[in-house]
Design an enzyme around this catalytic site. Sequence first.
Site, PDB file in Angstrom:
ATOM      1  N   LYS A  80       0.846  -1.198   0.000  1.00 21.22           N
ATOM      2  CA  LYS A  80       0.000   0.000   0.000  1.00 21.22           C
ATOM      3  C   LYS A  80       0.885   1.254   0.000  1.00 21.22           C
ATOM      4  O   LYS A  80       0.653   2.175  -0.770  1.00 21.22           O
ATOM      5  CB  LYS A  80      -0.882   0.019   1.233  1.00 21.22           C
ATOM      6  CG  LYS A  80      -1.560   1.366   1.493  1.00 21.22           C
ATOM      7  CD  LYS A  80      -2.407   1.388   2.744  1.00 21.22           C
ATOM      8  CE  LYS A  80      -1.621   1.696   3.975  1.00 21.22           C
ATOM      9  NZ  LYS A  80      -1.305   3.119   4.183  1.00 21.22           N
ATOM     10  N   ASN A  81       1.925   1.257   0.839  1.00 16.86           N
ATOM     11  CA  ASN A  81       2.698   2.485   1.004  1.00 16.86           C
ATOM     12  C   ASN A  81       3.679   2.742  -0.139  1.00 16.86           C
ATOM     13  O   ASN A  81       4.301   3.787  -0.189  1.00 16.86           O
ATOM     14  CB  ASN A  81       3.393   2.491   2.369  1.00 16.86           C
ATOM     15  CG  ASN A  81       2.363   2.640   3.479  1.00 16.86           C
ATOM     16  OD1 ASN A  81       1.201   2.953   3.208  1.00 16.86           O
ATOM     17  ND2 ASN A  81       2.760   2.375   4.712  1.00 16.86           N
ATOM     18  N   CYS A  90      -4.853   8.275   9.005  1.00  8.79           N
ATOM     19  CA  CYS A  90      -5.216   7.750  10.322  1.00  8.79           C
ATOM     20  C   CYS A  90      -4.876   8.751  11.428  1.00  8.79           C
ATOM     21  O   CYS A  90      -3.870   9.436  11.377  1.00  8.79           O
ATOM     22  CB  CYS A  90      -4.459   6.448  10.573  1.00  8.79           C
ATOM     23  SG  CYS A  90      -5.036   5.103   9.537  1.00  8.79           S
ATOM     24  N   ARG A 117       0.515  14.695  12.500  1.00  5.21           N
ATOM     25  CA  ARG A 117       0.846  14.431  11.093  1.00  5.21           C
ATOM     26  C   ARG A 117       0.922  15.710  10.247  1.00  5.21           C
ATOM     27  O   ARG A 117       0.233  15.878   9.250  1.00  5.21           O
ATOM     28  CB  ARG A 117      -0.125  13.428  10.498  1.00  5.21           C
ATOM     29  CG  ARG A 117      -0.230  12.180  11.359  1.00  5.21           C
ATOM     30  CD  ARG A 117      -0.911  11.043  10.699  1.00  5.21           C
ATOM     31  NE  ARG A 117      -0.006  10.354   9.774  1.00  5.21           N
ATOM     32  CZ  ARG A 117      -0.418   9.354   8.992  1.00  5.21           C
ATOM     33  NH1 ARG A 117      -1.678   8.995   8.991  1.00  5.21           N
ATOM     34  NH2 ARG A 117       0.434   8.748   8.196  1.00  5.21           N
ATOM     35  N   ILE A 144       2.632  18.586   7.674  1.00  2.00           N
ATOM     36  CA  ILE A 144       3.397  18.438   6.425  1.00  2.00           C
ATOM     37  C   ILE A 144       4.395  19.592   6.300  1.00  2.00           C
ATOM     38  O   ILE A 144       4.788  19.973   5.186  1.00  2.00           O
ATOM     39  CB  ILE A 144       2.474  18.361   5.185  1.00  2.00           C
ATOM     40  CG1 ILE A 144       1.608  19.623   5.033  1.00  2.00           C
ATOM     41  CG2 ILE A 144       1.596  17.121   5.226  1.00  2.00           C
ATOM     42  CD1 ILE A 144       0.916  19.684   3.663  1.00  2.00           C
ATOM     43  N   ASP A 145       4.814  20.098   7.459  1.00  2.00           N
ATOM     44  CA  ASP A 145       5.746  21.238   7.453  1.00  2.00           C
ATOM     45  C   ASP A 145       7.049  20.935   6.723  1.00  2.00           C
ATOM     46  O   ASP A 145       7.595  21.811   6.012  1.00  2.00           O
ATOM     47  CB  ASP A 145       6.038  21.687   8.886  1.00  2.00           C
ATOM     48  CG  ASP A 145       6.581  20.533   9.732  1.00  2.00           C
ATOM     49  OD1 ASP A 145       5.987  19.431   9.709  1.00  2.00           O
ATOM     50  OD2 ASP A 145       7.610  20.726  10.395  1.00  2.00           O
ATOM     51  N   ASP A 156       4.395   0.735  11.918  1.00  2.67           N
ATOM     52  CA  ASP A 156       3.133   0.169  11.440  1.00  2.67           C
ATOM     53  C   ASP A 156       2.901  -1.248  11.950  1.00  2.67           C
ATOM     54  O   ASP A 156       1.787  -1.759  11.893  1.00  2.67           O
ATOM     55  CB  ASP A 156       3.078   0.174   9.911  1.00  2.67           C
ATOM     56  CG  ASP A 156       3.070   1.582   9.358  1.00  2.67           C
ATOM     57  OD1 ASP A 156       3.308   1.738   8.140  1.00  2.67           O
ATOM     58  OD2 ASP A 156       2.855   2.522  10.137  1.00  2.67           O
ATOM     59  N   ILE A 203       7.700   7.159  16.654  1.00  5.22           N
ATOM     60  CA  ILE A 203       7.421   7.889  15.413  1.00  5.22           C
ATOM     61  C   ILE A 203       6.201   8.787  15.545  1.00  5.22           C
ATOM     62  O   ILE A 203       6.192   9.940  15.102  1.00  5.22           O
ATOM     63  CB  ILE A 203       7.219   6.889  14.245  1.00  5.22           C
ATOM     64  CG1 ILE A 203       8.403   5.937  14.111  1.00  5.22           C
ATOM     65  CG2 ILE A 203       6.946   7.645  12.941  1.00  5.22           C
ATOM     66  CD1 ILE A 203       9.715   6.587  13.703  1.00  5.22           C
ATOM     67  N   ARG A 252      -9.033  -0.456   3.950  1.00  4.73           N
ATOM     68  CA  ARG A 252      -8.286   0.467   3.082  1.00  4.73           C
ATOM     69  C   ARG A 252      -6.830   0.028   2.955  1.00  4.73           C
ATOM     70  O   ARG A 252      -6.127   0.473   2.057  1.00  4.73           O
ATOM     71  CB  ARG A 252      -8.342   1.892   3.598  1.00  4.73           C
ATOM     72  CG  ARG A 252      -7.706   2.069   4.969  1.00  4.73           C
ATOM     73  CD  ARG A 252      -7.676   3.491   5.364  1.00  4.73           C
ATOM     74  NE  ARG A 252      -6.706   4.239   4.544  1.00  4.73           N
ATOM     75  CZ  ARG A 252      -6.322   5.462   4.831  1.00  4.73           C
ATOM     76  NH1 ARG A 252      -6.855   6.095   5.833  1.00  4.73           N
ATOM     77  NH2 ARG A 252      -5.424   6.079   4.097  1.00  4.73           N
TER      78      ARG A 252
HETATM   79  C1  EPZ Z   1       4.216   6.919   5.902  1.00 10.20           C
HETATM   80  O1  EPZ Z   1       3.497   7.973   6.477  1.00 10.20           O
HETATM   81  C2  EPZ Z   1       3.247   5.749   5.907  1.00 10.20           C
HETATM   82  N1  EPZ Z   1       2.058   6.112   5.144  1.00 10.20           N
HETATM   83  C3  EPZ Z   1       2.853   5.424   7.343  1.00 10.20           C
HETATM   84  O2  EPZ Z   1       2.034   4.276   7.293  1.00 10.20           O
HETATM   85  C4  EPZ Z   1       4.109   5.090   8.126  1.00 10.20           C
HETATM   86  O3  EPZ Z   1       3.751   4.875   9.480  1.00 10.20           O
HETATM   87  C5  EPZ Z   1       5.087   6.260   8.047  1.00 10.20           C
HETATM   88  O4  EPZ Z   1       5.372   6.567   6.668  1.00 10.20           O
HETATM   89  C6  EPZ Z   1       6.388   5.959   8.757  1.00 10.20           C
HETATM   90  O5  EPZ Z   1       6.938   4.798   8.215  1.00 10.20           O
HETATM   91  C7  EPZ Z   1       2.124   6.122   3.803  1.00 10.20           C
HETATM   92  O6  EPZ Z   1       3.160   5.845   3.226  1.00 10.20           O
HETATM   93  C8  EPZ Z   1       0.867   6.490   3.082  1.00 10.20           C
HETATM   94  P1  EPZ Z   1       6.356  10.261   7.955  1.00 10.20           P
HETATM   95  P2  EPZ Z   1       4.097   9.478   6.455  1.00 10.20           P
HETATM   96  O7  EPZ Z   1       6.279  11.502   7.135  1.00 10.20           O
HETATM   97  O8  EPZ Z   1       4.847   9.677   5.217  1.00 10.20           O
HETATM   98  C9  EPZ Z   1       6.298  13.571  11.332  1.00 10.20           C
HETATM   99  C10 EPZ Z   1       0.149   2.959   7.671  1.00 10.20           C
HETATM  100  O9  EPZ Z   1      -0.323   2.456   8.700  1.00 10.20           O
HETATM  101  N2  EPZ Z   1       6.282  14.539  10.234  1.00 10.20           N
HETATM  102  O10 EPZ Z   1       7.520   9.352   7.832  1.00 10.20           O
HETATM  103  O11 EPZ Z   1       2.992  10.398   6.779  1.00 10.20           O
HETATM  104  C11 EPZ Z   1       5.004  12.777  11.388  1.00 10.20           C
HETATM  105  O12 EPZ Z   1       4.007  13.494  12.098  1.00 10.20           O
HETATM  106  C12 EPZ Z   1       0.657   4.381   7.694  1.00 10.20           C
HETATM  107  O13 EPZ Z   1       0.268   2.374   6.567  1.00 10.20           O
HETATM  108  C13 EPZ Z   1       6.402  15.886  10.536  1.00 10.20           C
HETATM  109  O14 EPZ Z   1       6.513  16.269  11.712  1.00 10.20           O
HETATM  110  O15 EPZ Z   1       5.073   9.383   7.700  1.00 10.20           O
HETATM  111  C14 EPZ Z   1       5.422  11.518  12.103  1.00 10.20           C
HETATM  112  O16 EPZ Z   1       5.426  11.761  13.497  1.00 10.20           O
HETATM  113  C15 EPZ Z   1       0.491   5.062   9.037  1.00 10.20           C
HETATM  114  N3  EPZ Z   1       6.383  16.794   9.533  1.00 10.20           N
HETATM  115  C16 EPZ Z   1       6.861  11.310  11.612  1.00 10.20           C
HETATM  116  O17 EPZ Z   1       7.288  12.573  11.086  1.00 10.20           O
HETATM  117  C17 EPZ Z   1       6.266  16.411   8.217  1.00 10.20           C
HETATM  118  O18 EPZ Z   1       6.268  17.289   7.324  1.00 10.20           O
HETATM  119  C18 EPZ Z   1       6.988  10.285  10.501  1.00 10.20           C
HETATM  120  O19 EPZ Z   1       6.114  10.678   9.478  1.00 10.20           O
HETATM  121  C19 EPZ Z   1       6.138  15.026   7.925  1.00 10.20           C
HETATM  122  C20 EPZ Z   1       6.158  14.115   8.953  1.00 10.20           C
END
Ligand code: EPZ
Length: 417
Positions: A22-23, A116, A121, A123-124, A304, A326, A396
């Site tokens: 999925k990811n 979720c 989460r 996107i900064d 995950d 995380i 999903r």
């Molecule tokens: C991806 O999410 C996956 N989702 C997540 O899987 C997975 O848990 C995560 O990577 C970590 O491996 C998809 O790929 C669709 P991150 P993503 O950006 O990209 C913080 C599942 O269950 N952060 O690596 O959103 C964030 O809040 C899902 O399949 C910022 O602070 O994860 C988190 O605490 C859940 N600012 C940490 O970084 C940002 O701009 C990791 O987030 C971006 C992220």
Amino acid sequence: MKKIKIVGNRELKGRIEVSGAKNSVVALIPAAIMTEEKVEIYNVPNISDTVNLNNIIELLGGKIEFGNGILKVDGKNVKSMPIPEELSVPLRASYYFMGALLARCKHVEIYSPGGCKIGSRPIDLHLKAFKKMGVSVIKEKNKFVLHADDLHGANIYLDIASVGATINILFAASMARGTTIIENAAMEPEIVNVVSLLNNMGARISGAGTSKITIVGVDRLHGANIETIPDRIEAGTFMMIGALIGNPLCIHNIIPEHVDTLIAKLRDMGAKYKIDGDSIIFEKVEKFLPVDIKTLVYPGFPTDLGQPMAVMLTQAAGISNFEETIYESRSGHFPELIKMGATIEFDKMYAKVSGPSNLKGTEVTATDLRAGASLIIAGLIAEGTTKISNIEYILRGYEDIVEKLKAVGADIEIIDE
Ligand code: EPZ
């Protein structure tokens, strides 16, 4: 309301096929519109995230053909159009259209992504990187308007090794003027999969899978094909089920090194398994040892799999300590597992699990995708009947999970009540 009903305490026997990741797919699909030529993606799971992303591509003017795991994208007529809230909010990965449309059209209008509820989460990191690449970012309420008159390369250090930010920067940088270097880049296997597609399309990216990725921008990308890698999180979920109730249970279509931290932890717990090429076969054991778990970015223990792992820990004889590093609130499953008889002390990022506990079936609620997965595992090993609501979260992210488990002997079905 649709629920998943499970009558537990049965052994599972046979072979489960792991679907495409999925990811990976949630990034491969948006990448396909970075060229006006045709792109084919293989081993695509038929889950709601796939359908939602296909709908966005069709809204933008692209053509989609999807069947038997093969997704054909014709992005010839794609234009940058405002992506409406109802299409971008259902899933977090809609934000990949930011990087993809900046690359193709230098302009994108999209609402804040969903996803979720496991933390804030933000996107900064994505937006900070885009600004360094010459993108103007305007936020109107919860809608983003991004525009670049001159999308150019930059040296970007990610404060967090964010998967999403790494991939979004890769998209924009692939067709930016000049070179981009990402430092402290995420190293997840899904990123390597996405870079394989981009390079097949003519991008010039090196270092994927390491913490430093270099992208030399090109003017255009061409059509290409890609095979989605197996879903290591789905595989891990089924591996834990096999460790608990396999008799034996074969999980087929895995890449062992993508799940090696889970294998190490299951081995420490005393699980009985054999790796045979792209399969892993589990036989249940009666007694598990406690282990400590700390989730980390790849190649550490994946966040995950943390929620499904909590069920394994309830079956270990002793105290297991769990730390989520995380996300700040990925704990929605703990109260539900406690309702089923688990002994867990927890707060937002820590848990102490005492076992073994005899779980009892009852009515429970999925709070997010992987919490839902943990409740399926708990229901499969519990005495009696478990009914899980909010199952759209689960469906999903796990293709045909009810059918796959039923085929190996689980008493599981989707009911409406
Ligand atoms: C991806 O999410 C996956 N989702 C997540 O899987 C997975 O848990 C995560 O990577 C970590 O491996 C998809 O790929 C669709 P991150 P993503 O950006 O990209 C913080 C599942 O269950 N952060 O690596 O959103 C964030 O809040 C899902 O399949 C910022 O602070 O994860 C988190 O605490 C859940 N600012 C940490 O970084 C940002 O701009 C990791 O987030 C971006 C992220």
